[in-house]
Write a protein that holds these residues in place. Structure first.
Motif, PDB file in Angstrom:
ATOM      1  N   ALA A  49       0.834  -1.203   0.000  1.00 13.60           N
ATOM      2  CA  ALA A  49       0.000   0.000   0.000  1.00 13.60           C
ATOM      3  C   ALA A  49       0.870   1.255   0.000  1.00 13.60           C
ATOM      4  O   ALA A  49       0.605   2.221  -0.729  1.00 13.60           O
ATOM      5  CB  ALA A  49      -0.935  -0.007   1.212  1.00 13.60           C
ATOM      6  N   ALA A  50       1.925   1.247   0.821  1.00 12.58           N
ATOM      7  CA  ALA A  50       2.840   2.391   0.860  1.00 12.58           C
ATOM      8  C   ALA A  50       3.571   2.542  -0.462  1.00 12.58           C
ATOM      9  O   ALA A  50       3.767   3.665  -0.965  1.00 12.58           O
ATOM     10  CB  ALA A  50       3.836   2.221   2.008  1.00 12.58           C
ATOM     11  N   LEU A  51       3.982   1.410  -1.052  1.00 11.16           N
ATOM     12  CA  LEU A  51       4.693   1.462  -2.334  1.00 11.16           C
ATOM     13  C   LEU A  51       3.791   2.004  -3.432  1.00 11.16           C
ATOM     14  O   LEU A  51       4.215   2.840  -4.250  1.00 11.16           O
ATOM     15  CB  LEU A  51       5.186   0.062  -2.704  1.00 11.16           C
ATOM     16  N   ASN A  52       2.546   1.566  -3.459  1.00  8.77           N
ATOM     17  CA  ASN A  52       1.603   2.079  -4.460  1.00  8.77           C
ATOM     18  C   ASN A  52       1.411   3.583  -4.312  1.00  8.77           C
ATOM     19  O   ASN A  52       1.289   4.306  -5.311  1.00  8.77           O
ATOM     20  CB  ASN A  52       0.262   1.357  -4.338  1.00  8.77           C
ATOM     21  N   ALA A  53       1.387   4.053  -3.060  1.00  8.48           N
ATOM     22  CA  ALA A  53       1.232   5.491  -2.822  1.00  8.48           C
ATOM     23  C   ALA A  53       2.434   6.261  -3.359  1.00  8.48           C
ATOM     24  O   ALA A  53       2.284   7.323  -3.983  1.00  8.48           O
ATOM     25  CB  ALA A  53       1.048   5.759  -1.331  1.00  8.48           C
ATOM     26  N   THR A  54       3.635   5.728  -3.141  1.00 10.38           N
ATOM     27  CA  THR A  54       4.827   6.428  -3.656  1.00 10.38           C
ATOM     28  C   THR A  54       4.857   6.398  -5.176  1.00 10.38           C
ATOM     29  O   THR A  54       5.227   7.393  -5.815  1.00 10.38           O
ATOM     30  CB  THR A  54       6.121   5.788  -3.108  1.00 10.38           C
ATOM     31  N   ALA A  75       8.143   9.278  -0.745  1.00  8.01           N
ATOM     32  CA  ALA A  75       8.402   8.479   0.444  1.00  8.01           C
ATOM     33  C   ALA A  75       7.156   8.378   1.302  1.00  8.01           C
ATOM     34  O   ALA A  75       6.358   9.319   1.379  1.00  8.01           O
ATOM     35  CB  ALA A  75       9.552   9.088   1.254  1.00  8.01           C
ATOM     36  N   GLU A  76       7.005   7.234   1.944  1.00  5.76           N
ATOM     37  CA  GLU A  76       5.964   7.008   2.949  1.00  5.76           C
ATOM     38  C   GLU A  76       6.676   6.522   4.210  1.00  5.76           C
ATOM     39  O   GLU A  76       6.554   5.364   4.615  1.00  5.76           O
ATOM     40  CB  GLU A  76       4.952   5.967   2.453  1.00  5.76           C
ATOM     41  N   ALA A  85      10.818   5.643  -2.916  1.00  2.00           N
ATOM     42  CA  ALA A  85      10.908   5.353  -4.348  1.00  2.00           C
ATOM     43  C   ALA A  85      11.472   6.543  -5.104  1.00  2.00           C
ATOM     44  O   ALA A  85      11.364   7.698  -4.665  1.00  2.00           O
ATOM     45  CB  ALA A  85       9.543   4.966  -4.915  1.00  2.00           C
ATOM     46  N   MET A  86      12.082   6.260  -6.258  1.00  8.02           N
ATOM     47  CA  MET A  86      12.695   7.278  -7.102  1.00  8.02           C
ATOM     48  C   MET A  86      12.502   6.895  -8.559  1.00  8.02           C
ATOM     49  O   MET A  86      12.507   5.717  -8.912  1.00  8.02           O
ATOM     50  CB  MET A  86      14.191   7.376  -6.766  1.00  8.02           C
TER      51      MET A  86
END
Length: 643
Positions: A49-54, A75-76, A85-86
């Motif tokens: 969920a955090a990765l999808n948000a980033t 970032a989350e 993520a970048m």
């Protein structure tokens, strides 16, 4: 038991795709390298969920980048399972739409291949996307998994291989100095480009490109070759893969304009091989030596093994080295004690802080335990504690010596050398990185409590190092507590700590914001040169922000032609984010690092800082009122700082 989770920067990436596909439909989404961590994040659902948000933030920023060469981070950090993520597109990718399309292709491959892996990266012809469960933006640019991709079709022209290697060598030297850490050029029938991720900086870019330059060296006489690493990309071809207007003149960015650095690369490779053999011999020697009994270490910490606690110096040796703590040797006075310059017998110059803290055996034991802890703090933006000595109630702490002294002397006129904008911005970023390490990366969370310009020291190259961290009491495991021991400088200290004694890492965030405004403005916190009704720097900055005139705060000694007005303005807005009244509204220092290193629009606007608060008892002082009601007499923070 859950498996130990390690970020991809700490483990080798599994290279699961590394094949070149002929560029038929869209060469910008040709997959060059795909790697996933061997470890899964937990809880997986929270991490995804955090990765999808980033990823959503990255795509939105790339879509609105206004052209090619888009770069974004997201970032989350506060999620149950944090994600960072970048993404970056090549500067010649045509338009934000194409950049976003390349990101979509990379993100889709990462989701399909990596699942809940706690890190991964996808490198395509047109872009790179990377994510981890821990902040990596300040990490190394070269990691396991770097590779070359040659197309296997040789060019008949015998001169092509030499021309390709020559142009690649020049690009490796020029790109780190070029705008945006990227360059493209065409010469002798060869088209080539090199690019680094923007967060690695010039030095990191040069180190990173050295790896692809060596890897791609094996491709000629093939007509097309690529080489990739975590933080950089390089490609050459006998056919153009970027528009003609994307090229730049490399000469201004080369140490020897017009000359190829290929010969230097060969020499460097030979020297590297020799160094590798020497390291092998040293490793063998060390293995044999390690079997011998260890002797107590004394005297020269600068040659000591890392993470073994402070070296025990002899008190009498340090007394001699400081000329008996003479005034001539004194470097300054601080809240914890006087600091002296000392020359050791081995010729090393160090700084010695003289403290009187050990009144009882319990106090001595506690202090020695704390000194041992902070001697293991190693970060390029933190002054290193080298060792200690004691005699009676007196303790001497030995630190690395900073030749340029403290930041305040350069900002407020005591030094003749004026800092330019690049130096000031690097100092701001370095401070943020050092604090982020203390708060979130060291195994024990440390709050400095007294962030101010005089506690920021500068080395020979004007790189910042924060001093005096860890000398105040360490924060416990909970997020905040009430402290009866006030250890700070009022005005730089957050109101909730200065007035109520409430301590958290956001106290340092506040101080960082104030010092950042001092660095940009070249003015002290309570500079008398400010407007009569705005003697307090933070208050004046907020008024300028409300009037949309923040540039008015910039130090007049800075050349307006040498800095980007939007970058300076954005940095000041980040400083104001750090000084907001609500503790929860201030960013974590790791978030500040991300904000400073990206050009994305700020997601949140700063809210008004506290300039005036109800009279409260400052810990250690007597209250001026028998009531704590907000209707009682008020006191300004600027007045507090003058007490």
């Amino acid at each position: 038991m859950d498996r130990l989770l390690l970020a991809p920067s700490a483990v080798a990436l599994l290279v699961v795709a590394s094949a070149w596909v002929p560029a038929a439909a869209d060469p910008q989404i040709t997959l060059l390298n795909l790697g996933c961590s061997q470890y899964n994040a937990t809880p997986a659902a929270a991490f995804l969920a955090a990765l999808n948000a980033t990823f959503a933030v990255l795509r939105a920023n790339l879509s609105s980048a206004g052209g090619g060469g888009g770069f974004a981070t997201a970032a989350e950090p506060r999620a149950a399972a944090p994600a960072f993520a970048m993404a970056q597109c090549r500067p010649y990718v045509a338009g934000a739409g194409s950049c976003a399309a390349c990101f979509d292709a990379a993100a889709s491959r990462l989701r399909a291949r990596c699942g809940a892996a706690n890190g991964g990266r996808a490198i395509l012809d047109g872009c790179v996307v990377r994510y981890e469960s821990a902040a990596f933006f300040d990490g190394p640019a070269t990691l396991p998994g770097n590779t070359q991709v040659c197309n296997g079709t040789a060019v008949a022209d015998g001169s092509f291989a030499g021309a390709a290697r020559g142009l690649v060598g020049d690009l490796a030297a020029a790109a780190p100095r070029a705008p945006g850490l990227a360059a493209a050029a065409a010469r002798g029938g060869v088209y080539a480009a090199a690019q680094c991720v923007e967060t690695v900086g010039e030095g990191g870019c040069a180190q990173c490109l050295a790896v692809p330059a060596r890897n791609i060296d094996g491709c000629p006489p093939d007509s097309d070759g690529r080489a990739v690493d975590a933080g950089c990309f390089m490609r050459y071809s006998d056919k153009p893969f970027f528009p003609a207007n994307a090229t730049i003149d490399l000469a201004p960015y080369l140490r020897s304009p017009g000359k190829s650095n290929h010969k230097g690369a060969i020499i460097g490779g030979i020297l590297g091989g020799v160094a590798f053999l020497l390291l092998g011999l040293l490793a063998l020697f060390w293995t044999r030596q390690s079997k011998k009994p260890l002797k107590p270490r004394r005297g020269d910490i600068l040659g000591a093994t890392e993470l073994q606690g402070p070296t025990s110096f002899y008190y009498k040796d340090l007394k001699v080295a400081t000329n008996n703590f003479s005034e001539q040797s004194k470097l300054g006075e601080g809240g914890f004690g006087d600091v002296f310059k000392a020359s050791l017998k081995n010729g090393k110059t160090v700084a010695v802080k003289r403290l009187t803290v050990m009144e009882t055996s319990r106090a001595k034991a506690d202090f020695e335990s704390e000194v041992k802890l902070i001697s293991n703090v190693h970060h390029r933006n933190l002054v290193r504690l080298l060792g200690c000595a004691s005699k009676g109630s007196e303790c001497l702490l030995v630190y690395e010596y900073m030749a340029n002294g403290s930041l305040d002397k350069f900002l407020f006129g005591e030094k003749s050398v004026a800092l330019n904008w690049k130096q000031r911005f690097n100092i701001i970023i370095g401070m943020a990185r050092g604090l982020a390490y203390l708060h979130e990366e060291f195994h024990v969370r440390i709050i400095h409590r007294d962030i101010k310009s005089s506690n920021v020291l500068l080395d020979d190259e004007f790189q910042p190092k924060i001093a005096d961290f860890g000398l105040a009491r360490l924060i416990p495991d909970d997020h905040s507590h009430l402290s009866t021991n006030f250890a700070g400088t009022l005005g730089y200290t957050a109101p909730e700590y200065a007035i109520h004694g409430q301590l958290s890492e956001k106290v340092d965030t506040y101080g960082f914001g104030v010092v950042t405004l001092e660095i940009i403005g070249g003015r002290k916190l309570n500079d008398a040169r400010l407007e009569p009704d705005s003697q307090y720097l933070l208050e004046w900055a907020w008024k300028l922000y409300e009037d949309n005139n923040l540039i008015e705060l910039v130090d007049r000694s800075l050349d307006p032609e040498e800095y980007n007005h939007e970058e300076v303005k954005r940095t000041m807005e980040i400083a104001l984010l750090c000084t907001q009244s609500a503790v929860t509204s201030r960013p974590m220092m790791s978030e500040v690092v991300v904000l400073l290193l990206t050009r994305n629009a700020l997601e949140f606007q700063p809210t008004r800082p506290t300039f005036i608060d109800a009279t409260r008892r400052v810990p250690g002082e007597t209250s001026t009122s028998s009531s704590s009601s907000a209707s009682k007499a008020t006191v300004s923070i600027s007045q507090l700082s003058a007490r």
